[in-house]
Structures are given as C-alpha cells and as structure tokens.
Design an enzyme around this catalytic site. Sequence first.
Site, PDB file in Angstrom:
ATOM      1  CD  GLU A 114     -60.660 -21.790 -49.374  1.00 31.65           C
ATOM      2  OE1 GLU A 114     -61.421 -22.732 -49.156  1.00 31.65           O
ATOM      3  OE2 GLU A 114     -60.629 -20.768 -48.671  1.00 31.65           O
ATOM      4  CB  CYS A 127     -61.483 -12.755 -51.640  1.00 30.21           C
ATOM      5  SG  CYS A 127     -60.105 -12.854 -50.513  1.00 30.21           S
ATOM      6  CB  CYS A 134     -48.535 -16.088 -46.150  1.00 29.69           C
ATOM      7  SG  CYS A 134     -47.997 -14.365 -46.063  1.00 29.69           S
ATOM      8  CB  CYS A 138     -49.904 -12.121 -39.343  1.00 27.10           C
ATOM      9  SG  CYS A 138     -49.105 -11.039 -40.546  1.00 27.10           S
ATOM     10  CB  CYS A 141     -53.017 -14.617 -40.425  1.00 23.29           C
ATOM     11  SG  CYS A 141     -53.342 -15.153 -42.116  1.00 23.29           S
ATOM     12  CB  SER A 222     -55.070  -6.389 -48.636  1.00 27.03           C
ATOM     13  OG  SER A 222     -54.765  -6.456 -47.258  1.00 27.03           O
ATOM     14  CB  SER A 244     -52.879  -5.954 -42.669  1.00 23.99           C
ATOM     15  OG  SER A 244     -53.604  -6.501 -43.736  1.00 23.99           O
ATOM     16  CB  CYS A 364     -58.754 -17.210 -47.538  1.00 31.89           C
ATOM     17  SG  CYS A 364     -59.787 -16.597 -48.847  1.00 31.89           S
TER      18      CYS A 364
HETATM   19  N1  SAH Z   1     -51.342 -10.674 -46.866  1.00 33.69           N
HETATM   20  C1  SAH Z   1     -52.160  -9.574 -47.100  1.00 33.69           C
HETATM   21  C2  SAH Z   1     -53.516  -9.913 -47.715  1.00 33.69           C
HETATM   22  C3  SAH Z   1     -54.223 -11.157 -47.248  1.00 33.69           C
HETATM   23  S1  SAH Z   1     -54.963 -11.235 -45.658  1.00 33.69           S
HETATM   24  C4  SAH Z   1     -52.369  -8.807 -45.819  1.00 33.69           C
HETATM   25  O1  SAH Z   1     -51.994  -9.291 -44.758  1.00 33.69           O
HETATM   26  O2  SAH Z   1     -52.867  -7.691 -45.906  1.00 33.69           O
HETATM   27  C5  SAH Z   1     -56.478 -10.271 -45.780  1.00 33.69           C
HETATM   28  C6  SAH Z   1     -56.863  -9.584 -44.454  1.00 33.69           C
HETATM   29  O3  SAH Z   1     -57.411 -10.524 -43.504  1.00 33.69           O
HETATM   30  C7  SAH Z   1     -55.669  -8.938 -43.767  1.00 33.69           C
HETATM   31  O4  SAH Z   1     -56.006  -7.680 -43.250  1.00 33.69           O
HETATM   32  C8  SAH Z   1     -55.398  -9.909 -42.650  1.00 33.69           C
HETATM   33  O5  SAH Z   1     -54.655  -9.301 -41.631  1.00 33.69           O
HETATM   34  C9  SAH Z   1     -56.787 -10.317 -42.244  1.00 33.69           C
HETATM   35  N2  SAH Z   1     -56.848 -11.569 -41.459  1.00 33.69           N
HETATM   36  C10 SAH Z   1     -56.081 -12.668 -41.577  1.00 33.69           C
HETATM   37  N3  SAH Z   1     -56.469 -13.624 -40.693  1.00 33.69           N
HETATM   38  C11 SAH Z   1     -57.502 -13.107 -39.997  1.00 33.69           C
HETATM   39  C12 SAH Z   1     -58.353 -13.615 -38.954  1.00 33.69           C
HETATM   40  N4  SAH Z   1     -58.179 -14.838 -38.462  1.00 33.69           N
HETATM   41  N5  SAH Z   1     -59.325 -12.810 -38.503  1.00 33.69           N
HETATM   42  C13 SAH Z   1     -59.518 -11.566 -39.015  1.00 33.69           C
HETATM   43  N6  SAH Z   1     -58.757 -11.042 -40.001  1.00 33.69           N
HETATM   44  C14 SAH Z   1     -57.759 -11.802 -40.491  1.00 33.69           C
HETATM   45 FE1  SF4 Z   2     -49.610 -13.436 -44.707  1.00 32.76          FE
HETATM   46 FE2  SF4 Z   2     -51.477 -11.493 -44.697  1.00 32.76          FE
HETATM   47 FE3  SF4 Z   2     -51.790 -13.739 -43.219  1.00 32.76          FE
HETATM   48 FE4  SF4 Z   2     -49.952 -11.940 -42.508  1.00 32.76          FE
HETATM   49  S1  SF4 Z   2     -52.186 -11.628 -42.569  1.00 32.76           S
HETATM   50  S2  SF4 Z   2     -49.653 -14.194 -42.579  1.00 32.76           S
HETATM   51  S3  SF4 Z   2     -49.239 -11.224 -44.494  1.00 32.76           S
HETATM   52  S4  SF4 Z   2     -51.718 -13.613 -45.450  1.00 32.76           S
END
Ligand code: SAH
Ligand code: SF4
Length: 388
Positions: A114, A127, A134, A138, A141, A222, A244, A364
């Site tokens: 996306e 974005c 991934c 996390c 996420c 990021s 992050s 996303c």
């Molecule tokens: N993988 C990279 C970039 C993509 S995620 C990273 O982790 O930085 C983009 C941002 O959205 C990151 O800061 C991630 O931690 C945050 N994120 C992911 N899922 C989320 C959620 N459910 N609620 C709030 N932030 C979230």
């Molecule tokens: Fe991957 Fe970023 Fe999501 Fe962590 S927050 S699982 S690094 S996309």
Amino acid sequence: MPILPTEPLQIVEPRAALHGRNDTRRNLVGLSRVDLKQTLVEAGLEPFRVQQIWQWVYWHGLTDFERMTNIAKKTQLRLAELFVIDRPQVVTEQRSTDGTRKWLLRFGDGNEAETVNIPEEDRGSVCVSSQVGCTLTCSFCHTGTQPLVRNLSPAEIVGQFMVARDSYGEWPTPTETTRMLSNIVMMGMGEPLYNFDNVAAALKIVMDEQGIALSRRRITLSTSGVVPMIARVGDVLDVNLAVSLHAVSDAVRDTLVPINRKWPIAELLAVCAAYPGARNSRRITFEYAMLKGINDSDADARELVRLLKPIHAKVNLIPFNPWPGAPYECSSNNRMHRFAEIVNDGGLSAPIRTPRGRDILAACGQLKSASARRKGERVRDIEAKAGV
Ligand code: SAH
Ligand code: SF4
C-alpha cells in the site's frame, strides 16, 4: 502540522495493468543513470539518449516512447520493442473528499503493498512501502503479522511515488512551492534499512534534479532501529531520519520492538546523536506510539526527555491504531495530552498525530496479499542479504 480530517473513502475503479505479466521487455524505471546508459548503449542507442529518456520518464512522467518528440520514430519503435516504462498496477484507489488517497498496488509477481498520500495544509506526504510485509515482529504493528515478506525493488519503490503523481496528474514535475505531493515518508510496510540498497537506489532517482526532483529535506526514512545501518543513511542519502522508539526502557522496548534485544536503546541513541543531520535545524524525529498502561506514564515522559535532551530531537506521539487481535489499547486523550505536556515542558516538541490521519496510515499492511508463503525462509534470506 495537523492532518486534515478524513471523510469516508470512495473506491475508484481499478485501472488495468500497463503491461501483462508475460511481457519480457525490460522496465527502464528503477535503473540508475549509469545503468540506464549502459542498457541503452547495449541496445545500440547513442549514450546521450540517457538524458532525454531520463527526463521523459521522470520529469514528464511518460509511459510510452511514442510521445518522446526529440527521438526519431525508428528509435522510438526500437525502444518499444525492447523496453517498457512500467508502474505497479493499481488494484484499488481510495479517495477521500479532503484529498487523501490510498492505493493498493500489485507488483509483477502478484504481491501487493500500500501507498498513501496524506495532504496537510501546505504539503502532501506520500507514505511509501519498502517491503511486502516485514521480517520484524513489533508486537503493536499489523504489518509484522503478515505471512509474506519480500524486498521491493527500486522500480517498485520509486513506482509507488510515480503512481501517486499519475493519480494527481502531477506531471511534468512542478516547482517546489506548487507541488501537492511534496514529501516522501518511508513509513509504509517494511523496514527500509533491511532493504537499504534498493531504498537508496530508489531515493536517489527521486532526488535527481532533472526528474522527480524531490529535495532530501523532503524525504524522511523511518527505522525501527537497525543501528549498524543508520550512519550509512547519513552518508549515502542524508535524508531526514525518524526512529521508532516507543519505549524508554530496554525491558519494555524489548517486548514492543524486538530488534531492541539486538541493538538496545543506548546504542540506538548513540548512533542517532552522531547522525549528520542531527543539527538544530534538522532534528531527528522519535516516533512514540501511545499504548495504555505500557509506555504512557508521567515517569515515562520524564525519562523520554532525559534520554532525548542530548540529541536534537523532536517527538511524534502516535495514538495507537488498533487492529483485530491487537494486544494493546490506545492511551486515553487525557493521558496523551498530559504526556505531551511533560515532554513539551522538557523542551522537546511533541505533537500528537491526529487519530484520523493515523487511521489511514495504519491501514498500511492491513490489505494483505492473498498469497501466503512460509515467512521463516524469507526472513532468513532478507536478513542474510542485508548483512545483519
Ligand atoms: N518499519 C519502519 C517504518 C514503517 S512503520 C519503522 O518501524 O519505523 C511506520 C511507523 O508506524 C513506525 O513508527 C511504527 O512503529 C508505527 N506503527 C506501526 N503500527 C502502528 C500502530 N498500530 N499504531 C501506531 N503506530 C504504529
Ligand atoms: Fe516492521 Fe516497522 Fe511494523 Fe516493526 S513497526 S513490524 S519494523 S513495519
């Protein structure tokens, strides 16, 4: 900068793929200038054609050779025999009345990712995804739960931004002050620093002044904290860095961002402090998802200030965006505001991102590719290639 409220999304009919899956012609999108020149010369064209074709592809956004008016008909036909100027296929485009658009894109092998454009008052941030899924997991996420992972190619990464430009009719490249799609945030699916070579190749194309011409100051990468790669981002790209963070102790960050077990907070912050852009004028953004009862206490806020004070930092407080089965809840509004107040009083800017904009972004990774393959093998492959 507030994100505009989002109206219910309208689904736009999908557009057919530009070129079929059995098309064996080489895609010129995603090649560096050097590789493009070599490819053209190998096909019998003169070296100076690279400049012309580069501008047609990336400045004018053309997708066919016939409209390249400074190239003779015969050469146009030769080019069309051998090459294509391709984009990812748009499976769905969702439009909101405020201008927000979201695309589900399908790549040549059927995988999907996306891309979203979030318009703000004076700019539009696209974005962009770096991987399908991934490899990291996390715990808050949704992307991390996807079964399928693969790196996106430079063509697929730069192609996401080109699709966005197509959708807004933003060709040829407008001036810096008039463009709607003015920024790129590498915050879609995937960890960009586990696919650094392809991300760097794509961003160099995006930054080329005779093409898409986006300045490095308008690009933010990021990362979840791939410590050994952060200095390279500075050396090779010198774009804005977002990290992050999401927690102030290793014990908590280990559970939220498991890569922390490999590269803990102190190591992460040390490389951030040395990042070349970490000057007052260009602060590093620390992303912090607000999770009820997990990382949102007054003590956490004070500790955040203490940790980030030595770095030229700003904080983005992201209301947690829940997804089905997520093991967390978003902090209450009061809690988020109190947290922001403490961080602000400590001298760091800490805006709370508006949940509605976040709703769109967080989608996303929620529209998954239908195909599912074993993740383990792919994770090992990707980690081995990234050398981490
Ligand atoms: N993988 C990279 C970039 C993509 S995620 C990273 O982790 O930085 C983009 C941002 O959205 C990151 O800061 C991630 O931690 C945050 N994120 C992911 N899922 C989320 C959620 N459910 N609620 C709030 N932030 C979230
Ligand atoms: Fe991957 Fe970023 Fe999501 Fe962590 S927050 S699982 S690094 S996309």
